[in-house]
Design a protein around this motif. Structure first.
Motif, PDB file in Angstrom:
ATOM      1  N   GLU A  89      -2.572  89.880  53.941  1.00  0.00           N
ATOM      2  CA  GLU A  89      -3.697  89.307  54.077  1.00  0.00           C
ATOM      3  C   GLU A  89      -3.971  90.030  55.437  1.00  0.00           C
ATOM      4  O   GLU A  89      -5.116  90.583  56.217  1.00  0.00           O
ATOM      5  N   ARG A  90      -3.038  90.904  55.851  1.00  0.00           N
ATOM      6  CA  ARG A  90      -3.635  91.653  57.706  1.00  0.00           C
ATOM      7  C   ARG A  90      -4.195  92.194  57.591  1.00  0.00           C
ATOM      8  O   ARG A  90      -4.805  92.917  58.726  1.00  0.00           O
ATOM      9  N   TYR A  91      -4.692  92.915  55.822  1.00  0.00           N
ATOM     10  CA  TYR A  91      -6.296  94.399  55.429  1.00  0.00           C
ATOM     11  C   TYR A  91      -6.710  93.139  55.518  1.00  0.00           C
ATOM     12  O   TYR A  91      -8.023  94.211  55.061  1.00  0.00           O
ATOM     13  N   ALA A  92      -7.169  92.242  55.332  1.00  0.00           N
ATOM     14  CA  ALA A  92      -8.392  91.739  55.035  1.00  0.00           C
ATOM     15  C   ALA A  92      -9.819  92.361  55.647  1.00  0.00           C
ATOM     16  O   ALA A  92     -10.877  92.784  54.933  1.00  0.00           O
ATOM     17  N   GLY A  93      -9.500  92.777  57.073  1.00  0.00           N
ATOM     18  CA  GLY A  93     -11.065  92.427  57.112  1.00  0.00           C
ATOM     19  C   GLY A  93     -10.739  94.618  57.064  1.00  0.00           C
ATOM     20  O   GLY A  93     -11.949  95.285  58.001  1.00  0.00           O
ATOM     21  N   THR A  94     -10.372  95.193  56.483  1.00  0.00           N
ATOM     22  CA  THR A  94     -10.352  96.618  56.989  1.00  0.00           C
ATOM     23  C   THR A  94     -11.056  97.111  55.746  1.00  0.00           C
ATOM     24  O   THR A  94     -11.792  96.650  54.234  1.00  0.00           O
ATOM     25  N   THR A  95     -11.330  98.621  55.497  1.00  0.00           N
ATOM     26  CA  THR A  95     -12.362  99.095  54.572  1.00  0.00           C
ATOM     27  C   THR A  95     -12.066 100.702  54.248  1.00  0.00           C
ATOM     28  O   THR A  95     -11.474 101.291  55.062  1.00  0.00           O
ATOM     29  N   PRO A  96     -12.477 100.926  53.647  1.00  0.00           N
ATOM     30  CA  PRO A  96     -13.218 100.477  52.351  1.00  0.00           C
ATOM     31  C   PRO A  96     -12.932  99.492  51.558  1.00  0.00           C
ATOM     32  O   PRO A  96     -11.386  99.706  51.426  1.00  0.00           O
ATOM     33  N   ARG A  97     -13.066  98.441  51.015  1.00  0.00           N
ATOM     34  CA  ARG A  97     -12.701  97.585  50.398  1.00  0.00           C
ATOM     35  C   ARG A  97     -12.778  97.914  48.531  1.00  0.00           C
ATOM     36  O   ARG A  97     -13.265  98.863  47.880  1.00  0.00           O
ATOM     37  N   LEU A  98     -11.354  97.817  48.296  1.00  0.00           N
ATOM     38  CA  LEU A  98     -10.769  98.124  47.297  1.00  0.00           C
ATOM     39  C   LEU A  98     -10.534  96.318  46.169  1.00  0.00           C
ATOM     40  O   LEU A  98     -10.726  95.627  46.908  1.00  0.00           O
ATOM     41  N   ASP A  99     -11.658  96.529  44.794  1.00  0.00           N
ATOM     42  CA  ASP A  99     -10.930  95.765  43.866  1.00  0.00           C
ATOM     43  C   ASP A  99     -10.465  96.757  42.867  1.00  0.00           C
ATOM     44  O   ASP A  99     -11.206  97.679  42.630  1.00  0.00           O
ATOM     45  N   ILE A 100      -9.677  96.362  42.222  1.00  0.00           N
ATOM     46  CA  ILE A 100      -8.930  96.690  41.326  1.00  0.00           C
ATOM     47  C   ILE A 100      -9.955  96.775  39.834  1.00  0.00           C
ATOM     48  O   ILE A 100      -9.694  97.850  39.144  1.00  0.00           O
ATOM     49  N   GLY A 101     -10.912  96.139  39.823  1.00  0.00           N
ATOM     50  CA  GLY A 101     -11.350  95.790  38.250  1.00  0.00           C
ATOM     51  C   GLY A 101     -12.402  96.767  38.581  1.00  0.00           C
ATOM     52  O   GLY A 101     -12.794  97.913  37.551  1.00  0.00           O
ATOM     53  N   ASP A 102     -13.445  96.994  39.609  1.00  0.00           N
ATOM     54  CA  ASP A 102     -13.887  97.859  40.102  1.00  0.00           C
ATOM     55  C   ASP A 102     -13.725  99.012  40.356  1.00  0.00           C
ATOM     56  O   ASP A 102     -13.888 100.371  39.227  1.00  0.00           O
ATOM     57  N   TYR A 103     -12.647  99.787  40.448  1.00  0.00           N
ATOM     58  CA  TYR A 103     -11.831 100.845  40.687  1.00  0.00           C
ATOM     59  C   TYR A 103     -11.378 101.545  39.439  1.00  0.00           C
ATOM     60  O   TYR A 103     -12.225 102.617  39.328  1.00  0.00           O
ATOM     61  N   PHE A 104     -11.086 101.054  38.749  1.00  0.00           N
ATOM     62  CA  PHE A 104     -10.461 101.133  36.852  1.00  0.00           C
ATOM     63  C   PHE A 104     -10.858 100.916  36.248  1.00  0.00           C
ATOM     64  O   PHE A 104     -10.561 101.456  35.435  1.00  0.00           O
ATOM     65  N   ASP A 105     -11.952 100.259  36.063  1.00  0.00           N
ATOM     66  CA  ASP A 105     -13.455 100.920  35.307  1.00  0.00           C
ATOM     67  C   ASP A 105     -13.823 101.887  34.705  1.00  0.00           C
ATOM     68  O   ASP A 105     -14.489 102.753  35.573  1.00  0.00           O
ATOM     69  N   GLY A 106     -13.105 102.179  33.579  1.00  0.00           N
ATOM     70  CA  GLY A 106     -13.865 103.683  33.659  1.00  0.00           C
ATOM     71  C   GLY A 106     -11.814 104.446  32.982  1.00  0.00           C
ATOM     72  O   GLY A 106     -11.137 104.116  33.223  1.00  0.00           O
ATOM     73  N   GLN A 107     -12.207 106.523  34.014  1.00  0.00           N
ATOM     74  CA  GLN A 107     -11.495 107.208  33.218  1.00  0.00           C
ATOM     75  C   GLN A 107     -10.376 107.357  34.848  1.00  0.00           C
ATOM     76  O   GLN A 107     -11.593 108.072  36.013  1.00  0.00           O
ATOM     77  N   THR A 108      -9.071 107.278  35.177  1.00  0.00           N
ATOM     78  CA  THR A 108      -9.154 107.704  36.366  1.00  0.00           C
ATOM     79  C   THR A 108      -7.193 108.513  36.038  1.00  0.00           C
ATOM     80  O   THR A 108      -7.345 108.584  35.071  1.00  0.00           O
TER      81      THR A 108
END
Length: 187
Positions: free
Chosen positions: A28-47
């Motif tokens: 929670e120390r990182y709650a306001g940091t950016t860019p915001r990571l959402d693993i669903g969005d990030y890993f949807d597709g090829q990595t």
């Protein structure tokens, strides 16, 4: 007599105090940091990812690449990870993540013990899980403390401590790079 008892008590409690001082960072120390990571969005597709395993002394023991096919369907993310190690060995892990709320996922994988609680806040993702690993012909179960940090350029850096009895015996570093889909580049 009292002094010997007190000295023994201090010697016994000192390691516990040191371990408590080494506890993990609250995500929670990182709650306001950016860019915001959402693993669903990030890993949807090829990595694609590149990584290494270092032992307790820092010596690199293995290097590898990982090709990941991610499929996000509603609140379910499936990651099909295919590893190729520098010695030619291959491995496969399939993760399934179920979104519970904005910052919480429950996960499981084909070779991971027990369900895994995973959290994300700001640019950071963290999960801890138990993973059996073959070491010198013996299977040893490690606890992995897995931290991912989204960078401004879109790459994701992963640092993982592999622990046994609370002691870090190895560390894994991985850099993820989302692959541009062919359909996105066609105009």
């Amino acid at each position: 007599m009292y002094r010997k008892w007190l000295l023994r008590l201090i010697v016994l409690l000192l390691p516990l105090g040191l371990l408590a001082g080494c506890s993990s960072v609250d995500i929670e120390r990182y709650a306001g940091t950016t860019p915001r990571l959402d693993i669903g969005d990030y890993f949807d597709g090829q990595t694609r990812a590149w990584g290494m395993v270092q032992d307790y002394s820092g010596e690199v023991q293995r290097r590898f690449t990982v090709d990941i096919e991610g499929r996000l369907d509603g609140d379910t993310l499936v990651l099909d990870e295919r590893f190729v190690y520098d010695d030619g060995e291959t491995d496969r892990r399939v993760w399934t993540f179920e979104r519970q709320d904005e910052g919480l996922w429950m996960a499981s994988a084909n070779d991971v013990e027990d369900p895994v609680e995973a959290r994300q806040a700001g640019h950071v993702f963290n999960m801890r899980y138990r993973l059996p690993v073959e070491v010198s012909g013996r299977e040893i179960t490690f606890t992995l403390d897995d931290w991912m940090y989204l960078q401004p350029d879109g790459r994701l850096i992963n640092r993982t401590a592999m622990k046994k009895f609370g002691v870090t015996l190895a560390e894994i570093t991985i850099v993820f790079d989302r692959q541009i889909q062919e359909r996105e580049t066609q105009g």
